[in-house]
Enzyme design. Structure first.
Site: not given
Length: 152
Positions: A43-45, A48
């Site tokens: 999810v962080c990928e 960003m």
């Protein structure tokens, strides 16, 4: 967490390229502080990558996007290279551990990382938008873009 209209808390943190990024150096620009829990997570990928994909749109809106997590410079560099981040600064809130996230009231102490939070600052670095997202949800970047466009 800071309220709308609050003055942003000043900071200087290293990015994935070991360069210091300070809020003071961004005066006159809107700044999106995009807090995310940890590098190398799906999810962080996506969070960003959405900043990177919209880099030109944000630039046209006089906005600098900063991805912020508790990861180290070396970790952020490896991650940026793997996921193709070339334009966005990925800031390292590594030491003191989550210090900036704590100051902004978005650190999740029970987990040891920040929540998934977008805080948008105007050109004078006052808070104009803030939203907390569920940890497993990719923030809708279009809501930030639409908000910025509505202010023009």
């Amino acid at each position: 967490m800071l309220s709308i209209g609050s003055e942003a808390i000043s900071f200087s943190l290293k990015d994935q390229n070991d360069s210091v990024v300070s809020l003071e150096s961004l005066k006159g620009k809107n700044v999106l502080l995009s807090f995310h829990p940890l590098a190398f997570t799906p999810v962080c990928e996506e969070q960003m990558k959405s900043l990177e994909k919209n880099f030109d749109t944000f630039r046209s809106l006089n906005t600098v996007c900063l991805g912020i997590s508790v990861d180290s410079v070396y970790c952020k560099k490896a991650w940026a290279d793997i996921i193709g981040i070339k334009n966005i600064s990925l800031l390292c809130d590594f030491w003191p551990h989550g210090g900036l996230a704590q100051q902004y009231g978005v650190f999740l102490g029970d987990f040891g990382f920040s929540g998934r939070v977008n805080i948008l600052l105007d050109e004078s670095h006052k808070v104009i938008f803030k939203k907390i997202y569920p940890i497993k949800e990719v923030p809708d970047i279009n809501e930030i873009i639409d908000f910025l466009k509505s202010r023009k």
